[in-house]
Design a protein around this motif. Sequence first.
Motif, PDB file in Angstrom:
ATOM      1  N   TYR A 294      50.179  59.656  95.631  1.00 44.83           N
ATOM      2  CA  TYR A 294      49.025  59.838  95.901  1.00 44.83           C
ATOM      3  C   TYR A 294      48.118  59.708  94.455  1.00 44.83           C
ATOM      4  O   TYR A 294      46.916  59.517  94.831  1.00 44.83           O
ATOM      5  N   MET A 295      48.475  59.643  93.362  1.00 45.38           N
ATOM      6  CA  MET A 295      47.767  59.538  92.271  1.00 45.38           C
ATOM      7  C   MET A 295      48.191  58.102  91.602  1.00 45.38           C
ATOM      8  O   MET A 295      49.550  57.906  91.561  1.00 45.38           O
ATOM      9  N   ASP A 296      47.153  57.504  90.885  1.00 44.62           N
ATOM     10  CA  ASP A 296      47.574  56.289  90.044  1.00 44.62           C
ATOM     11  C   ASP A 296      48.520  56.348  88.886  1.00 44.62           C
ATOM     12  O   ASP A 296      48.443  57.654  88.435  1.00 44.62           O
ATOM     13  N   ARG A 297      49.289  55.455  88.589  1.00 44.93           N
ATOM     14  CA  ARG A 297      50.129  55.591  87.537  1.00 44.93           C
ATOM     15  C   ARG A 297      49.668  56.160  85.967  1.00 44.93           C
ATOM     16  O   ARG A 297      50.224  57.028  85.469  1.00 44.93           O
ATOM     17  N   ARG A 298      48.631  55.393  85.804  1.00 43.54           N
ATOM     18  CA  ARG A 298      47.861  55.908  84.570  1.00 43.54           C
ATOM     19  C   ARG A 298      47.179  57.187  84.588  1.00 43.54           C
ATOM     20  O   ARG A 298      47.359  57.915  83.407  1.00 43.54           O
ATOM     21  N   LYS A 299      46.599  57.561  85.532  1.00 47.87           N
ATOM     22  CA  LYS A 299      45.941  59.226  85.825  1.00 47.87           C
ATOM     23  C   LYS A 299      46.991  59.930  85.628  1.00 47.87           C
ATOM     24  O   LYS A 299      46.647  60.885  84.937  1.00 47.87           O
ATOM     25  N   ASN A 300      48.346  59.994  86.276  1.00 46.27           N
ATOM     26  CA  ASN A 300      49.149  61.019  86.247  1.00 46.27           C
ATOM     27  C   ASN A 300      49.704  61.096  85.100  1.00 46.27           C
ATOM     28  O   ASN A 300      50.396  62.184  84.472  1.00 46.27           O
ATOM     29  N   GLN A 301      50.234  60.180  84.243  1.00 51.62           N
ATOM     30  CA  GLN A 301      50.676  59.686  83.124  1.00 51.62           C
ATOM     31  C   GLN A 301      49.662  60.614  81.979  1.00 51.62           C
ATOM     32  O   GLN A 301      50.189  61.486  81.136  1.00 51.62           O
ATOM     33  N   SER A 302      48.464  60.239  82.125  1.00 50.78           N
ATOM     34  CA  SER A 302      47.513  60.635  81.053  1.00 50.78           C
ATOM     35  C   SER A 302      47.443  62.058  81.193  1.00 50.78           C
ATOM     36  O   SER A 302      47.250  62.963  80.115  1.00 50.78           O
ATOM     37  N   LEU A 303      47.258  62.417  82.484  1.00 51.45           N
ATOM     38  CA  LEU A 303      47.145  63.951  82.817  1.00 51.45           C
ATOM     39  C   LEU A 303      48.378  64.936  82.210  1.00 51.45           C
ATOM     40  O   LEU A 303      48.044  66.008  81.549  1.00 51.45           O
ATOM     41  N   PHE A 304      49.470  64.515  82.354  1.00 47.99           N
ATOM     42  CA  PHE A 304      50.696  65.282  81.873  1.00 47.99           C
ATOM     43  C   PHE A 304      50.904  65.132  80.290  1.00 47.99           C
ATOM     44  O   PHE A 304      51.126  66.084  79.569  1.00 47.99           O
TER      45      PHE A 304
END
Length: 444
Positions: A294-304
């Motif tokens: 449900y979330m883009d690859r870049r956004k979830n990586q950056s978030l974590f």
Amino acid sequence: MGFDVLLDQAGSLGRFQILQIAFLFVTSMITYPQALLENFTAAIPGHRCWVPLLDNHTTSGNDSDILSQDALLRVSIPLDANLRPEKCRRFTHPQWQLLHLNRTFPNVSESDTEPCVDGWVYDQSSFSSTIVTKWDLVCESQSQKSVVQTVFLSGSLLGSLIFGYLSDRRLVESARWLITTNHLVEGTKALRRVAHISGKKSAGEILTLEFVRSTMQEEMDKASTKPSVVEVFQAPKLRMRVFYLNFLRLGATVPFYGLILNLQELGSSIFMFQILFGAVPFISRCIILFIMKYMDRRKNQSLFFFLAGLCILANAFLSKEMQTLRVILATLGVGAISAALTAFSVHSVELIPTICRSTITGINNVFSRIGAVFAPLLMTLIVYSPHLPWIMYGVFCIFSGLIVFCLPETRNQPLPNTIQDVEKDTKDSRGIKNEDTSLKITQF
């Protein structure tokens, strides 16, 4: 088309694949704990200077016979800022006047103390022996413990380079490799064996030599023109992708190993941390697989990455007395890094063209090993400031969270097959047929 069609006939997810995953799990359970053993084999137990008055059992006198061990410790070892016995210094001569003081401690000058010239006495309640107690890697030599860990992980780096190359001789187990290297008969037999184990009884009649050849002809042609490493790095856009991917792998690995190799720095109970650091990453890796749908690859990586960096930086400046909060932040940090690494492993594969994926993935894994080697070296900075190594680990995470946006998004995007696909970087230029889209689009 290609090998995906053959895999569907042989059983894309059946008993054979389940057995492979099970055996891979067993080997991982055997090899991965080797790195974690450093927390126990290199643990630093409580220690103080060796002093004749306390530790020379041949010494005898009225004072040493009458006074308790606590009293003798008080006159032999100075107290630190937390009113605990110093670990690295002792009084030059017993300070008997300290026995007559009540809750007041005079300022002891540097000339009244000296380093542990006769060695150390170690607390053996938790560990009877470690490399630290064997080689006295404490006080001025404490940074040498990190050097030992670096040497150990350097062996892992060297081993991955040597045995990774040697393991290519075992690729005869791969049906795809056999077929693309023109070993059609052996490749067809391997596919039939997979189908037999997976219970596909009718696959033997379908997986004929002619069917395999016609299905794999395109991949066989591409394999004959596989680009070299030089050609990969001559492509500007692909070269930048590889550069960013390598930095991200390095930036994620350094804080990950910085945390799991220094459990003793995070809290008093490394046994509890070991259990938490085993359970939480497993849970976080499962959660991120759901989030990626449900979330883009870049956004979830950056978030974590940002979450991990903030947890590490906050933990660096917390008092060691705040044990509960330190445990929560450290556990949350290692879980966030594990989630980011899982998302990265998916994102990186989707960014690399099929034709050179194994080569670039191998380079990326080398940078992962370099990060593992570099992580304990940062702990040598503790001689300048106890916060500095942890600040560096946190900064690596935050930089990684920013660098990930230098890469294109791949969720629900066509996968590149060739270097030209990356260089043109347009959907239309990739020549994806409508009927073939389901095989070339990322599904989550």
